[in-house]
Motif scaffolding. Sequence first.
Motif: not given
Length: 234
Positions: A61-62, A64-65, A86, A88-89
């Motif tokens: 989902p993001d 960081e993960r 997204t 960000r990804l």
Amino acid sequence: MYEAVHVAPDGDSPATDVVERAARLGFEGVVVLARDATPEHDALRDASGIDVVDGVEVVAPDPERASGAVGGRRPNHTVLAVRGGTDRLNRFAVENERVDVLTRPMADDGDVNHVLANRAAENGVRIEFDLGPVLRSTGGPRVQALRDLRKLRELVVDADAPFVVSAGAPSRLGLRAPRELVAVGETIGFDPDTVRAGLREWGALAGRNRHRRSESFVEPGVERGPYEDDGGSR
């Protein structure tokens, strides 16, 4: 030419069915982008007569993960992809040299601009041209998918970024023969040879990474010299 596929439980079809259909359609190999699936790659390769590449697609989902998943899975797979969708990804994927492919960059809320295309070129991250939405949608969604792919094509060409081509098949029935993918690519403005190059790139990527993971490399990115053995230099 190669195709990237998903198999159950990540996709809708068993690994054997997907790989056998890819072989019948004329592909030389497939990259199995699994998350939870654990197919027997050697057995599939022997049964189908085509190359079956151990891959993984990180879906998070993001960033960081996604970063944790990339770090944990990179050593264990020949091809590692990160699914975009997204901004960000997408940025995380093209800025990470451990990532081989950014898949589905224009899906959902995802977008690509000149900055991201240039970063992909600098880091050797392949951008996927996912033809699935054009193949499987109609009306307004299909028109939007065509616009997105044309925009992405222009950005990739301008940046001279590496790329792959896929049908994004959710099951064996979603696979398309190379000639069909070439025909779809032409409607977007691709030269036929460019589509073929994008299909071949999956195989070239697998070959490069297999070499890097072989005994000729002491560690990732450090190749053993011609006068070096396990005991050191002579």
